[in-house]
Scaffold this motif. Structure first.
Motif, PDB file in Angstrom:
ATOM      1  N   ARG A 143       8.223  11.577  -9.106  1.00 47.51           N
ATOM      2  CA  ARG A 143       8.606  10.750 -10.289  1.00 47.51           C
ATOM      3  C   ARG A 143      10.041  11.347 -11.254  1.00 47.51           C
ATOM      4  O   ARG A 143      10.887  10.699 -11.479  1.00 47.51           O
ATOM      5  N   LEU A 146      13.037  11.409  -8.967  1.00 44.08           N
ATOM      6  CA  LEU A 146      13.509   9.991  -8.866  1.00 44.08           C
ATOM      7  C   LEU A 146      14.420   9.685 -10.478  1.00 44.08           C
ATOM      8  O   LEU A 146      15.396   8.998 -10.154  1.00 44.08           O
ATOM      9  N   ILE A 157      10.087   2.735  -9.866  1.00 48.50           N
ATOM     10  CA  ILE A 157       9.178   3.972  -9.150  1.00 48.50           C
ATOM     11  C   ILE A 157       8.004   3.356  -8.593  1.00 48.50           C
ATOM     12  O   ILE A 157       7.494   3.455  -7.488  1.00 48.50           O
TER      13      ILE A 157
END
Length: 200
Positions: A143, A146, A157
């Motif tokens: 996470r 990204l 996500i």
């Protein structure tokens, strides 16, 4: 020449692993996403078939190139359209990978041929690879990567994670697991434990 398939969830850090295999082990690395872009460039047969598929949906720029962000939005919302697009692109990409493996085998220059694909397992690459590697990173690291590298929202996500294979399925189908949650050197150490110290 050993053929290694590399896969893993988005944000797992596969690019780091691929670069190391290329630089340290003299691997020929093929990224199927990049290969697909070559195969759908304007003027190709596949490009023409995509134009038919997306007719009237405003997905091509003035030069005829596919607007990937627009296409991604459409196929994300429409599973049928996504399946039809995948049915066009994925077999063509796989056929080209097989052709390149044969060419490299004849040349005899590379000890390893590495193919990276998000859908490596789903598309049956197990049949053409000697080994499959799962590049794992815990969800928190993925996470964070990204958000920083692609500026993705948590909503996006979550949607991407929900569409990918579970960790259990990745592990069940792969020969080796590289835990890419720690330091770069730790990831490299895991690769060396599989392939040795390298040739370069």
């Amino acid at each position: 020449m050993k053929v290694i398939g590399v896969t893993g969830g988005v944000g797992a850090g596969k690019s780091l692993i691929l670069a190391y295999l290329e630089e340290k082990y003299g691997a020929c690395v093929v990224r199927t996403d990049e290969l697909a872009q070559e195969l759908i460039r304007p003027g190709t047969d596949l490009h023409g078939r995509l134009q038919e598929l997306f007719r009237g949906k405003n997905t091509f720029d003035p030069e005829g190139g596919l607007i990937r962000t627009r296409a991604a939005e459409l196929i994300f919302k429409d599973p049928t359209l996504r399946a039809r697009m995948n049915d066009l692109i994925h077999p063509a990409v796989k056929a080209e990978v097989i052709r390149q493996i044969a060419d490299r085998e004849k040349e005899g220059r590379n000890p390893y041929f590495v193919v990276e694909a998000a859908l490596l397992i789903e598309d049956g690459y197990k049949k053409i690879c000697d080994e499959l590697w799962y590049i794992y990173a815990d969800e928190g690291h993925r996470r964070e990567r990204l958000r920083k590298s692609r500026s993705y929202s948590d909503e996006k996500i979550n949607a991407i994670f929900a569409s990918q294979l579970s960790e259990e399925l990745f592990r069940r189908n792969c020969t080796h697991v590289i835990d890419n949650s720690g330091s770069v050197e730790e990831s490299y150490r895991q690769i060396r434990s599989i392939l040795g110290d390298g040739i370069i």
